[in-house]
Design an enzyme around this catalytic site. Structure first.
Site, mmCIF file in Angstrom:
data_model
loop_
_atom_site.group_PDB
_atom_site.id
_atom_site.type_symbol
_atom_site.label_atom_id
_atom_site.label_comp_id
_atom_site.label_asym_id
_atom_site.label_seq_id
_atom_site.Cartn_x
_atom_site.Cartn_y
_atom_site.Cartn_z
ATOM 1 N N ASN A 9 70.948 24.202 -7.576
ATOM 2 C CA ASN A 9 70.157 23.434 -8.539
ATOM 3 C C ASN A 9 70.418 21.961 -8.264
ATOM 4 O O ASN A 9 71.475 21.436 -8.628
ATOM 5 C CB ASN A 9 70.581 23.823 -9.968
ATOM 6 C CG ASN A 9 69.882 22.975 -11.014
ATOM 7 O OD1 ASN A 9 68.945 22.236 -10.714
ATOM 8 N ND2 ASN A 9 70.335 23.071 -12.255
ATOM 9 N N LYS A 11 69.094 19.467 -9.551
ATOM 10 C CA LYS A 11 68.889 18.614 -10.733
ATOM 11 C C LYS A 11 68.052 17.381 -10.316
ATOM 12 O O LYS A 11 67.210 17.505 -9.430
ATOM 13 C CB LYS A 11 70.227 18.247 -11.371
ATOM 14 C CG LYS A 11 71.078 19.501 -11.646
ATOM 15 C CD LYS A 11 72.265 19.251 -12.505
ATOM 16 C CE LYS A 11 73.032 20.571 -12.704
ATOM 17 N NZ LYS A 11 74.175 20.457 -13.598
ATOM 18 N N HIS A 96 68.318 25.741 -19.021
ATOM 19 C CA HIS A 96 69.540 25.044 -18.613
ATOM 20 C C HIS A 96 70.063 24.239 -19.801
ATOM 21 O O HIS A 96 69.275 23.686 -20.570
ATOM 22 C CB HIS A 96 69.261 24.135 -17.410
ATOM 23 C CG HIS A 96 70.517 23.679 -16.751
ATOM 24 N ND1 HIS A 96 71.318 22.708 -17.290
ATOM 25 C CD2 HIS A 96 71.147 24.114 -15.630
ATOM 26 C CE1 HIS A 96 72.376 22.548 -16.512
ATOM 27 N NE2 HIS A 96 72.293 23.387 -15.497
ATOM 28 N N GLU A 98 71.240 21.412 -19.993
ATOM 29 C CA GLU A 98 70.774 20.023 -20.015
ATOM 30 C C GLU A 98 69.397 19.935 -20.661
ATOM 31 O O GLU A 98 69.093 18.987 -21.383
ATOM 32 C CB GLU A 98 70.766 19.456 -18.584
ATOM 33 C CG GLU A 98 72.194 19.236 -18.085
ATOM 34 C CD GLU A 98 72.380 19.438 -16.596
ATOM 35 O OE1 GLU A 98 71.391 19.454 -15.846
ATOM 36 O OE2 GLU A 98 73.562 19.580 -16.174
ATOM 37 N N GLU A 168 76.457 29.806 -17.708
ATOM 38 C CA GLU A 168 77.001 28.484 -17.387
ATOM 39 C C GLU A 168 77.695 27.910 -18.622
ATOM 40 O O GLU A 168 77.024 27.333 -19.492
ATOM 41 C CB GLU A 168 75.876 27.528 -16.976
ATOM 42 C CG GLU A 168 75.105 27.964 -15.744
ATOM 43 C CD GLU A 168 74.451 26.784 -15.043
ATOM 44 O OE1 GLU A 168 74.678 26.652 -13.835
ATOM 45 O OE2 GLU A 168 73.748 25.993 -15.694
ATOM 46 N N GLY A 174 79.566 20.239 -14.182
ATOM 47 C CA GLY A 174 79.730 18.870 -13.693
ATOM 48 C C GLY A 174 81.043 18.233 -14.109
ATOM 49 O O GLY A 174 81.228 17.029 -13.981
ATOM 50 N N SER A 214 80.822 23.929 -11.987
ATOM 51 C CA SER A 214 81.861 23.454 -11.056
ATOM 52 C C SER A 214 82.273 24.500 -10.035
ATOM 53 O O SER A 214 83.437 24.600 -9.650
ATOM 54 C CB SER A 214 83.087 22.946 -11.833
ATOM 55 O OG SER A 214 82.731 21.855 -12.644
ATOM 56 N N GLY A 235 75.447 23.424 -8.808
ATOM 57 C CA GLY A 235 74.927 22.064 -8.989
ATOM 58 C C GLY A 235 75.457 21.148 -7.901
ATOM 59 O O GLY A 235 74.944 21.105 -6.782
#
Ligand code: 13P
Length: 252
Positions: A9, A11, A96, A98, A168, A174, A214, A235
């Site tokens: 991903n 992003k 997601h 986010e 996730e 991250g 991560s 990610g």
């Protein structure tokens, strides 16, 4: 046997030229180095999709990071699943954390996205996961189960078999903090049990559940060795071809 899937991903990273370069590097390395039975997916930003799709071989599939719930019409700035399909997209990430956080996407809205993705014959990668606070309060399992119930449990068994789940934990995204293998395996098993409670154990056994947060080449071997972890949603480590392909190699 359930499918093993590693998806990158990206992003909101990489300009157009950088994106093409990265996709082409990943594609070549996968072609040369990966023999395992694993599906690799690149989830690029919308504007990269058509061009990235053209340079991917059969071993690497094209994924989008989002979609809209309507077929077409006056929805300025949005992109439909039909449009994604027309440029070769076969996977779509939805839910997601986010998007849930910054764009207020609700479980109900995600249920609509799942429907339109499946109607078009594409595969949704449905993200779920708890905050650190929820984990500390001990409500993480109930919370994740409710995300699944509210967005996915209206599906028929046949539809459900086409869904990929990505667990996730938000506190691991991250941050450099990965869920321990025990934490990840426990949640994956709970997710599978929750699916089994609605659709039966044999269907639940066929569902791919990816881990994300991560994940990198160092921790991937241990995570991917867990009984209920069937791949990763990657990610940061998907933004460099070598790092991403090393994660893919950890999937046996
Ligand atoms: P990181 O691998 O950068 O933690 O991101 C995980 C993720 O959010 C993938 O969707």
């Amino acid at each position: 046997m359930r499918k093993k899937i590693i998806a990158g991903n990206w992003k909101m990273n990489n300009d157009f030229e950088q994106g093409l370069k990265l996709a082409s590097e990943v594609n070549n390395m996968v072609k040369d180095e990966i023999n395992a039975d694993v599906q690799v997916v690149i989830c690029a930003p919308y504007i990269h999709l058509a061009s990235v799709g053209k340079l991917l071989s059969g071993k690497v599939a094209l994924g989008a990071q989002n979609c809209y719930t309507k077929k077409s019409g006056a929805y300025t700035g949005e992109v439909s699943v039909e449009m994604l399909k027309s440029v070769g997209v076969s996977y779509v990430i939805i839910g997601h954390s986010e998007r849930r956080e910054y764009f207020n996407e609700t479980n109900q809205f995600l249920a609509e996205k799942v429907n339109i993705i499946l109607e078009n014959g594409l595969t949704p990668i449905f993200c779920c996961g708890e905050t650190l606070k929820q984990r500390e309060e001990g409500i993480h399992i109930d919370f994740v189960n409710s995300q699944l119930t509210d967005s996915l449990f209206h599906l028929s068994p046949e539809q459900f078999t086409k869904v990929v789940i990505a667990y996730e934990p938000i506190w691991a995204i991250g941050t450099g903090v990965t869920a321990s293998t025990a934490q990840a395996q426990e949640m994956h098993e709970k997710i599978r049990n929750h699916i089994a409670s609605k659709y039966g154990a044999s269907l639940a056994n066929e569902i791919t559940i990816q881990y994300g947060g991560s994940c990198n080449a160092s921790n991937a071997p241990e995570l991917f060795a867990c009984a209920d972890i069937d791949g990763g949603l990657i990610g940061g480590a998907s933004l460099e071809a070598r790092k991403f392909v090393d994660v893919i190699k950890a999937m046996k």
